[in-house]
Motif scaffolding. Structure first.
Motif, mmCIF file in Angstrom:
data_model
loop_
_atom_site.group_PDB
_atom_site.id
_atom_site.type_symbol
_atom_site.label_atom_id
_atom_site.label_comp_id
_atom_site.label_asym_id
_atom_site.label_seq_id
_atom_site.Cartn_x
_atom_site.Cartn_y
_atom_site.Cartn_z
ATOM 1 N N GLY A 54 0.736 -1.202 0.010
ATOM 2 C CA GLY A 54 -0.015 0.027 0.028
ATOM 3 C C GLY A 54 0.674 1.246 0.040
ATOM 4 N N VAL A 55 0.404 2.269 -0.492
ATOM 5 C CA VAL A 55 0.915 3.658 -0.580
ATOM 6 C C VAL A 55 0.159 4.587 0.692
ATOM 7 C CG1 VAL A 55 1.649 5.629 -2.012
ATOM 8 C CG2 VAL A 55 1.550 3.188 -2.850
ATOM 9 N N LEU A 56 0.832 5.175 1.455
ATOM 10 C CA LEU A 56 0.102 6.211 2.374
ATOM 11 C C LEU A 56 0.187 7.393 1.607
ATOM 12 C CD1 LEU A 56 -0.814 7.030 5.347
ATOM 13 C CD2 LEU A 56 1.592 7.713 5.662
ATOM 14 N N ARG A 57 -1.181 7.822 1.178
ATOM 15 C CA ARG A 57 -1.546 9.011 0.458
ATOM 16 C C ARG A 57 -1.582 10.039 1.504
ATOM 17 N NH1 ARG A 57 1.219 8.611 -3.927
ATOM 18 N NH2 ARG A 57 0.421 6.843 -5.301
ATOM 19 N N ALA A 58 -2.054 10.164 2.638
ATOM 20 C CA ALA A 58 -2.493 11.315 3.435
ATOM 21 C C ALA A 58 -2.479 10.726 5.091
ATOM 22 C CB ALA A 58 -3.561 12.009 3.131
ATOM 23 N N SER A 59 -2.336 11.763 5.956
ATOM 24 C CA SER A 59 -2.471 11.610 7.396
ATOM 25 C C SER A 59 -3.018 13.026 7.637
ATOM 26 C CB SER A 59 -1.331 10.994 7.905
ATOM 27 O OG SER A 59 -0.326 11.817 8.123
ATOM 28 N N ALA A 60 -3.918 12.642 9.001
ATOM 29 C CA ALA A 60 -4.354 13.911 9.667
ATOM 30 C C ALA A 60 -4.577 13.517 11.056
ATOM 31 C CB ALA A 60 -5.428 14.358 8.991
ATOM 32 N N VAL A 61 -4.271 14.602 11.808
ATOM 33 C CA VAL A 61 -4.696 14.277 13.046
ATOM 34 C C VAL A 61 -5.458 15.657 13.703
ATOM 35 C CG1 VAL A 61 -4.197 14.179 15.727
ATOM 36 C CG2 VAL A 61 -2.945 12.922 13.911
ATOM 37 N N VAL A 62 -6.723 15.821 14.227
ATOM 38 C CA VAL A 62 -7.588 16.981 14.526
ATOM 39 C C VAL A 62 -7.581 16.910 16.069
ATOM 40 C CG1 VAL A 62 -8.247 17.151 12.092
ATOM 41 C CG2 VAL A 62 -9.614 16.113 13.824
ATOM 42 N N GLY A 63 -8.146 18.038 16.459
ATOM 43 C CA GLY A 63 -8.620 18.197 17.855
ATOM 44 C C GLY A 63 -9.998 18.367 17.869
ATOM 45 N N VAL A 64 -10.811 17.755 18.889
ATOM 46 C CA VAL A 64 -12.079 17.950 19.060
ATOM 47 C C VAL A 64 -12.469 18.141 20.519
ATOM 48 C CG1 VAL A 64 -12.811 16.735 16.870
ATOM 49 C CG2 VAL A 64 -12.635 15.512 19.117
ATOM 50 N N PRO A 65 -13.846 18.477 21.052
ATOM 51 C CA PRO A 65 -14.016 18.716 22.576
ATOM 52 C C PRO A 65 -13.734 17.127 23.196
ATOM 53 C CG PRO A 65 -15.666 19.699 21.053
ATOM 54 C CD PRO A 65 -14.859 18.988 20.116
ATOM 55 N N PRO A 66 -13.017 17.164 24.185
ATOM 56 C CA PRO A 66 -12.582 16.240 24.949
ATOM 57 C C PRO A 66 -13.932 15.524 25.411
ATOM 58 C CG PRO A 66 -11.212 17.782 25.915
ATOM 59 C CD PRO A 66 -12.288 18.592 24.898
ATOM 60 N N ASP A 67 -14.999 16.135 25.689
ATOM 61 C CA ASP A 67 -16.229 15.494 26.405
ATOM 62 C C ASP A 67 -16.780 14.789 25.298
ATOM 63 O OD1 ASP A 67 -15.738 16.399 28.901
ATOM 64 O OD2 ASP A 67 -17.817 17.385 29.168
ATOM 65 N N MET A 68 -16.507 14.977 23.894
ATOM 66 C CA MET A 68 -17.142 14.207 22.892
ATOM 67 C C MET A 68 -16.096 13.797 22.132
ATOM 68 S SD MET A 68 -20.523 15.131 22.643
ATOM 69 C CE MET A 68 -21.612 16.261 23.294
ATOM 70 N N THR A 118 -8.432 12.058 24.770
ATOM 71 C CA THR A 118 -8.504 13.453 25.395
ATOM 72 C C THR A 118 -9.038 14.462 24.359
ATOM 73 O OG1 THR A 118 -6.086 13.631 24.573
ATOM 74 C CG2 THR A 118 -6.619 13.048 26.920
ATOM 75 N N GLY A 119 -9.880 13.967 23.278
ATOM 76 C CA GLY A 119 -10.304 14.593 22.120
ATOM 77 C C GLY A 119 -9.852 15.107 21.038
ATOM 78 N N MET A 120 -9.250 14.094 20.233
ATOM 79 C CA MET A 120 -8.654 14.063 18.941
ATOM 80 C C MET A 120 -9.170 13.003 18.119
ATOM 81 S SD MET A 120 -4.910 14.988 20.102
ATOM 82 C CE MET A 120 -4.831 14.140 21.750
ATOM 83 N N GLY A 121 -9.010 13.361 16.782
ATOM 84 C CA GLY A 121 -9.250 12.077 15.783
ATOM 85 C C GLY A 121 -8.011 12.127 14.894
ATOM 86 N N ALA A 122 -7.618 10.814 14.610
ATOM 87 C CA ALA A 122 -6.562 10.654 13.380
ATOM 88 C C ALA A 122 -7.306 9.934 12.350
ATOM 89 C CB ALA A 122 -5.510 9.838 14.213
ATOM 90 N N ALA A 123 -6.595 9.969 11.231
ATOM 91 C CA ALA A 123 -7.102 9.191 9.921
ATOM 92 C C ALA A 123 -5.609 9.134 9.072
ATOM 93 C CB ALA A 123 -8.313 9.996 9.383
ATOM 94 N N ALA A 124 -5.970 8.055 8.066
ATOM 95 C CA ALA A 124 -4.937 7.810 7.256
ATOM 96 C C ALA A 124 -5.667 7.306 6.019
ATOM 97 C CB ALA A 124 -3.895 6.698 7.842
ATOM 98 N N VAL A 125 -5.053 7.689 4.833
ATOM 99 C CA VAL A 125 -5.217 7.447 3.646
ATOM 100 C C VAL A 125 -4.391 6.435 3.044
ATOM 101 C CG1 VAL A 125 -6.560 7.865 1.216
ATOM 102 C CG2 VAL A 125 -7.078 9.375 3.200
ATOM 103 N N PHE A 126 -4.921 5.225 2.611
ATOM 104 C CA PHE A 126 -3.837 4.301 1.782
ATOM 105 C C PHE A 126 -4.399 4.095 0.361
ATOM 106 C CE2 PHE A 126 -3.435 3.545 6.349
ATOM 107 C CZ PHE A 126 -2.041 3.449 6.436
ATOM 108 N N GLU A 127 -3.442 3.625 -0.336
ATOM 109 C CA GLU A 127 -4.074 3.351 -1.678
ATOM 110 C C GLU A 127 -3.271 1.902 -1.916
ATOM 111 O OE1 GLU A 127 -2.651 4.140 -6.560
ATOM 112 O OE2 GLU A 127 -2.261 5.556 -5.027
ATOM 113 N N TYR A 128 -4.164 0.988 -2.472
ATOM 114 C CA TYR A 128 -3.440 -0.345 -2.790
ATOM 115 C C TYR A 128 -3.189 0.047 -4.232
ATOM 116 C CZ TYR A 128 -3.250 -5.360 -4.514
ATOM 117 O OH TYR A 128 -2.717 -6.478 -4.759
#
Length: 426
Positions: free
Chosen positions: A304-318, A413-423
């Motif tokens: 696979g090829v790692l095409r993108a990655s991201a980490v963002v912050g959101v409210p910790p209670d959610m 503690t209130g974050m999200g992470a995502a990675a996009v892969f290409e096969y």
């Protein structure tokens, strides 16, 4: 209830103005990436089976042994000497010091040379995925050509719930207080704020078990699971040697009726139960990454090829809403939209948050966790992000054509992470 109303106000205009959310991910396409020698590629990935914490076959197995099993397997499968590695990063949450000593011991149990460095990272549930991001970053910067990204957790041998030494001043800061809200309560907050019914949560949990059961019975996990020979002690104190080959949390008999009888686990009037939450578990995973030019020079495959990655912050209670904001950020970076993605692996910390993310982004359910998720398979905290990447890449490969996949995690503690892969295709 007051806390939920406060968070509701935060979310009414979330993400905040000035955030990098320029387009609707279903309708706006940026420039897609072009393959080249500097691409960060995944060569191979393996994982252990996922054991039931405290009760399963890994309950007496230390995390260094679990980690060693996958580290050795990945390198052996590829016929690659460990001294080719520029670095090793291991995601871990519960071990003291984020498992720094444990990881170095696993390193030597795997017969890796002392000249190869290793370190650990703790980004809570996303630690295994963050390990992948870290190794990818080192490759992209030119620091290394090849690296191993891992995740491991023994929830049998380490307890959750101790946040360590904290300032008493945290009570004076609303967001700081929210960081120590129990995860189950954050699930209840999401369910209440966004109207995620108990019925929807239970239905999602049943589907997770059904998908995992189909995958298990059809042998879909066999290529990714490393057999682990270990010792386990039963209730009578008798020790025996076992080979662990199969995820232990899958319950094919799970039904809506059965889940409907379970009591709320975190709030008397709540909707989050033991049946629609992730299972506490033990397991490990590892992925070999490299720069495309170096990988091709060694004659290694590209999974696979790692095409993108991201980490963002959101409210910790959610905290569970994290993937709903990390996925758009990663897709925009990759120049892709939801319709381009063949498989979404979204961590099922709680059914409430998984359902919210699916509905918020309009994801097709048949493409979400097609082989089940943490509700059925289990959630060894530091391992799960790496495990999901392994499962995703094997699933894309099984499709037998070029395709795209997304791995996404919510973070306590209130974050999200995502990675996009290409096969890239066979």
């Amino acid at each position: 209830m007051h806390r939920v109303k406060v968070i509701s106000g935060h979310l009414s205009s979330y993400p905040p103005q000035g955030g990098n959310r320029k387009c609707n991910i279903n309708h706006c396409r940026a420039r897609a990436a072009v393959s080249g020698p500097e691409d960060v590629v995944v060569v191979h990935g393996r994982r252990t089976a996922i054991g039931k914490a405290k009760r399963g076959l890994f309950k007496d197995t230390t995390p260094d042994e679990l980690l060693s099993a996958v580290m050795k397997a990945v390198m052996t499968d590829m016929g690659l000497s460990p001294d080719r590695l520029g670095d090793v990063c291991v995601g871990n949450v519960l071990q003291p010091g984020a498992g720094a000593v444990m990881a170095r011991i696993a390193h030597f149990l795997s017969e890796f040379p002392e000249t190869v460095p290793v370190y650990t990272v703790n980004r809570q549930c996303s630690s295994g995925l963050q390990a992948l991001f870290n190794i990818a970053g080192a490759i992209k910067s030119g620091s290394i050509d090849l690296g191993l990204a891992c995740g491991v957790e023994s929830m049998s041998l380490q307890e959750m719930g101790n946040p360590g030494d904290l300032s008493p001043r945290l009570v004076d800061f609303e967001k700081a207080r929210a960081c120590v809200v129990p995860m189950g309560i954050t699930s209840e907050n999401v369910a209440e704020r966004f109207g995620i019914s108990r019925e929807k949560q239970d239905a999602f949990a049943v589907s997770s078990h059904q998908k995992a059961d189909r995958a298990q019975r059809s042998g879909r996990f066999e290529a990714e699971i490393v057999p682990v020979v270990t010792r386990v002690t039963d209730a009578e104190g008798t020790e025996s040697t076992v080979t662990v080959l199969k995820d232990e949390g899958v319950r094919p008999s799970t039904t809506l009726e059965g889940l409907g009888k379970l009591r709320a686990a975190f709030r008397a009037d709540g909707s989050t139960t033991a049946g629609n939450s992730s299972q506490v578990s033990d397991g490990a995973a590892a992925l070999l990454l490299g720069r495309r030019s170096a990988v091709e020079a060694l004659g290694l495959p590209v999974l696979g090829v790692l095409r993108a990655s991201a980490v963002v912050g959101v409210p910790p209670d959610m905290m569970g809403i994290g993937p709903a904001y990390a996925i758009p950020a990663a897709l925009e970076q990759a120049g892709l939209i939801v319709a381009d993605i063949d498989v979404f692996e979204i961590n099922e910390a709680f059914a409430s948050q998984a359902v919210y993310c699916v509905e918020k982004l309009g994801l097709p359910l048949d493409r979400v966790n097609p082989n089940g998720g943490a509700i059925a398979l289990g959630h060894p905290l530091g391992c799960t992000g790496a495990r999901m990447a392994v499962t995703l890449l094997h699933e894309l490969q099984r499709m037998g054509r070029r395709g795209y996949g997304v791995v996404s995690m919510c973070i306590g503690t209130g974050m999200g992470a995502a990675a996009v892969f290409e096969y890239p295709g066979p």
